[in-house]
Design a protein around this motif. Structure first.
Motif, mmCIF file in Angstrom:
data_model
loop_
_atom_site.group_PDB
_atom_site.id
_atom_site.type_symbol
_atom_site.label_atom_id
_atom_site.label_comp_id
_atom_site.label_asym_id
_atom_site.label_seq_id
_atom_site.Cartn_x
_atom_site.Cartn_y
_atom_site.Cartn_z
ATOM 1 N N ALA A 100 0.833 -1.206 0.000
ATOM 2 C CA ALA A 100 0.000 0.000 0.000
ATOM 3 C C ALA A 100 0.867 1.255 0.000
ATOM 4 N N ALA A 101 1.897 1.267 0.845
ATOM 5 C CA ALA A 101 2.761 2.442 0.927
ATOM 6 C C ALA A 101 3.481 2.695 -0.393
ATOM 7 N N LEU A 102 3.965 1.634 -1.022
ATOM 8 C CA LEU A 102 4.694 1.789 -2.280
ATOM 9 C C LEU A 102 3.788 2.311 -3.392
ATOM 10 N N LEU A 103 2.589 1.745 -3.509
ATOM 11 C CA LEU A 103 1.686 2.192 -4.562
ATOM 12 C C LEU A 103 1.291 3.650 -4.355
ATOM 13 N N VAL A 104 0.990 4.036 -3.126
ATOM 14 C CA VAL A 104 0.638 5.431 -2.840
ATOM 15 C C VAL A 104 1.816 6.351 -3.178
ATOM 16 N N ASN A 114 -3.908 8.928 -7.879
ATOM 17 C CA ASN A 114 -4.073 8.987 -6.425
ATOM 18 C C ASN A 114 -5.019 7.869 -5.994
ATOM 19 N N LEU A 115 -5.400 7.851 -4.736
ATOM 20 C CA LEU A 115 -6.246 6.773 -4.231
ATOM 21 C C LEU A 115 -7.609 6.718 -4.895
ATOM 22 N N SER A 116 -8.068 7.827 -5.451
ATOM 23 C CA SER A 116 -9.378 7.867 -6.104
ATOM 24 C C SER A 116 -9.310 7.503 -7.581
ATOM 25 N N THR A 117 -8.118 7.206 -8.070
ATOM 26 C CA THR A 117 -7.968 6.836 -9.476
ATOM 27 C C THR A 117 -8.589 5.474 -9.747
ATOM 28 N N PRO A 118 -9.432 5.352 -10.785
ATOM 29 C CA PRO A 118 -9.978 4.039 -11.135
ATOM 30 C C PRO A 118 -8.865 3.067 -11.520
ATOM 31 N N THR A 139 -11.659 1.780 -7.471
ATOM 32 C CA THR A 139 -10.485 2.636 -7.370
ATOM 33 C C THR A 139 -9.338 1.927 -6.653
ATOM 34 N N VAL A 140 -8.207 2.607 -6.615
ATOM 35 C CA VAL A 140 -7.056 2.086 -5.882
ATOM 36 C C VAL A 140 -7.428 1.875 -4.418
ATOM 37 N N GLU A 141 -8.148 2.812 -3.838
ATOM 38 C CA GLU A 141 -8.569 2.689 -2.444
ATOM 39 C C GLU A 141 -9.434 1.454 -2.229
ATOM 40 N N ASP A 142 -10.358 1.206 -3.136
ATOM 41 C CA ASP A 142 -11.226 0.029 -3.013
ATOM 42 C C ASP A 142 -10.406 -1.254 -2.965
ATOM 43 N N LEU A 143 -9.379 -1.309 -3.802
ATOM 44 C CA LEU A 143 -8.537 -2.492 -3.881
ATOM 45 C C LEU A 143 -7.769 -2.705 -2.578
#
Length: 612
Positions: A100-104, A114-118, A139-143
């Protein structure tokens, strides 16, 4: 003005120097914290747990200092190499915080995501989930916060053709179980997908990106990955599982092969390195030298509660059954969030084949505790009370567990019995001819599996301990190593007692009939062949000591004499994958017998043609 600027610079420099000194100090004392007394308790408790956990390592940080970082026990029950603070262990799902930290971080640095990106915006217009809703809006956050409501399907990872690249196409075939964004379902596969997204955004291999973004700036020099590690290294804890009451070794190939999706559980680390990782989070993204590695706002996003978990992840640690509650109720990004003794905490557990880990952070007190072990630890029976004991010592309160209860937990508070052995019957006759089962079956998400005949051996061979150099060859050579007969061959003349085996990627299970589900029906059942057959899978080869059940073989359709489909609840219980036959078997057993002699003749003929 110039004097003011000069004064500000001096103050800033002093602050940076203070921070650096503050965070690099190690093995220091804290008021009310007796390091040697606590270490003695840990060592004593481990003596009564070593039959399940040969070695453990612990690190404790507070206010930037490392209060304790030590190892206990040995790396293997068959050796005498002592565990130290630099001994490597697989920390399993503690990897998710790294993912999670790396992707962010790489999204932030790209300036595009960003986290809201589909998810689709990163993986391309042809990417899709099972339905349009998730395809367009996930989104990235959902994942990263487990909001997809798609069952875990973790054992897809036994498939040797599943990679970070191919998982992108496979997820479209995974069916959802519940409502998108309202249901928490933990998923290793989604974190595997996140690994691939990181590679796309960061333009590099996931392992290399972790090294450059975290390991190097944080000084985590001993940390590595199961995809690259050499388990023959003397200062690496060896993987063991508890099988029928005894510790059994896991094949060294398994962590490397099973860890291909990396982001869900491939992180290997040490007590010393995990102390640095904990301080990185406790201090908002800076390293021991006070240098910023990741933006503070981004680190805070990682820790923000996002998805309610339907039940506590630690049910044995809830009042009124025990004196003090440890609760984790909401998922963040790679972290659980909860409470201990009224303090908000972050944490996560890790469980992989052969290892168990746990980390807890108390951000308001700048405190963190990390515990890792090889072997087994069901229901957190050792990690849980040990973490609580250490936290209580750091907090300066009377622990609710002591040396005795560290050995007996969950007793005296809970009476937890182990599950009864599966009701399988190796001597039970099959409902169909052997040839009816043999063949290749396919599921669009999982890929292909085979049912073959193998030799029935009376004693289990120990898992072969291949060196990491041979692991890359194990996917291609697995069938040969397990001496499976070709699909459709019934070599009763050469193998007095053949047995059905299910081969899926680099994994193999011998199939043993379970007590039938229809046993309770009345005696008017016309034929056993009209009902599904349930099988228990006994792990062999690379998956030795990893038994799974049930595998359900459905009866042939009217007019057919071959099995046409099977379902694998052993792989996923919520929505079991169904595999349909793609290569029909043959009823003519003799025409498909391949003996060693005929195979040798064919090989000789082939070689003679080449050398001519």
């Amino acid at each position: 003005m110039e004097r003011h600027a000069r004064t500000s610079s001096v103050v800033l420099l002093m602050c940076l120097c203070t921070t650096s000194s503050f965070m690099t100090s190690s093995s220091v004392t804290s008021p009310g914290f007796d390091v040697e007394k606590l270490s003695g308790i840990i060592e004593t408790s481990h003596r009564c747990r070593k039959s399940h956990n040969p070695g453990i390592a612990v690190s404790v940080v507070k206010n930037g200092h490392t209060l304790l970082s030590r190892g206990y026990g040995v790396t293997s029950p068959n050796g005498n190499t002592r565990v130290t603070a630099n001994t490597r262990f697989n920390v399993a799902s503690l990897t998710k915080a790294v993912t999670a930290a790396l992707l962010v971080k790489v999204m932030e640095e790209s300036g595009r995501y960003n986290l809201s990106t589909p998810v689709r915006e990163i993986l391309g217009p042809y990417f899709r989930f099972e339905d349009d809703l998730r395809t367009e809006h996930a989104t990235v956050e959902d994942l990263l916060s487990h909001k997809m409501a798609i069952p875990g399907n973790s054992r897809m990872r036994f498939d040797s053709t599943l990679t970070r690249k191919t998982v992108v196409d496979r997820v479209r075939h995974l069916k959802s179980y519940d409502t998108f964004r309202t249901t928490y379902i933990y998923s290793n596969i989604m974190y595997g997908l996140a690994s691939r997204m990181t590679e796309v955004v960061g333009r590099g291999r996931w392992e290399s990106l972790v090294r450059s973004h975290f390991f190097q700036p944080l000084g985590m020099r001993r940390s590595t990955f199961s995809t690259e590690a050499d388990l023959n290294d003397s200062d690496t804890a060896k993987p063991y599982v508890l099988y029928k009451g005894n510790l059994r070794p896991i094949s060294y190939d398994l962590p490397k092969l099973y860890g291909e999706l990396v982001g869900s559980g491939a992180f290997i680390s040490t007590a010393n390195d995990m102390a640095k990782w904990m301080n990185f989070h406790l201090y908002g993204g800076v390293n021991a030298q006070g240098q910023r590695v990741m933006g503070q706002a981004s680190v805070e996003e990682l820790h923000k509660p996002r998805t309610a978990m339907p039940k506590s992840s630690m049910p044995l640690f809830m009042q009124p059954d025990i004196p003090v509650t440890t609760s984790f109720d909401i998922y963040a990004l790679g972290w659980w969030t909860g409470y201990y003794r009224g303090y908000p905490i972050l944490g996560h557990s890790g469980a992989s084949y052969g290892y168990r880990a746990f980390v807890i952070l108390v951000p308001s007190l700048k405190t963190g505790v990390f515990v890792v072990m090889n072997g087994d630890d069901r229901s957190y029976s050792y990690r849980g009370p040990l973490l609580n004991l250490i936290l209580d010592n750091v907090l300066g309160v009377t622990p609710w567990v002591d040396t005795n209860t560290l050995c007996t937990f969950p007793s005296p508070w809970h009476n937890v019995s182990s599950a009864p052995p599966p009701p399988y019957d190796a001597g039970r006759p099959l409902a169909h001819n052997l040839s009816a089962y043999l063949g290749v079956y396919e599921n669009p998400a999982y890929g292909r599996l085979e049912i073959r005949l193998v030799e029935d051996r009376s004693s289990r061979r120990r898992a072969r301990m291949y060196s990491s150099k041979k692991a890359s060859k194990s996917r291609q050579s697995f069938t040969r190593r397990n001496r499976a007969l070709p699909p459709g061959s019934i070599s009763l003349r050469n193998h007095a007692s053949p047995r059905l085996a299910l081969i899926f990627g680099f994994a193999r299970w011998d199939l043993i009939p379970l007590v039938p589900k229809y046993a309770a029906l009345n005696s008017e059942v016309s034929s056993r062949a009209d009902f599904p057959e349930y099988f228990y899978g006994v792990g062999r080869g690379v998956t030795a000591y990893l038994d799974y059940a049930p595998f359900i073989i459905h009866p042939p359709s009217t007019g057919s004499d071959v099995i046409e489909e099977l379902s694998a609840s052993a792989f996923e219980k919520r929505l079991p994958p169904v595999f349909k036959r793609v290569y029909p078997g043959s009823n003519d057993s003799e025409s498909h017998v391949i003996t060693k002699t005929s195979a040798s003749m064919i090989l000789c003929l082939f070689l003679s043609l080449i050398l001519r």
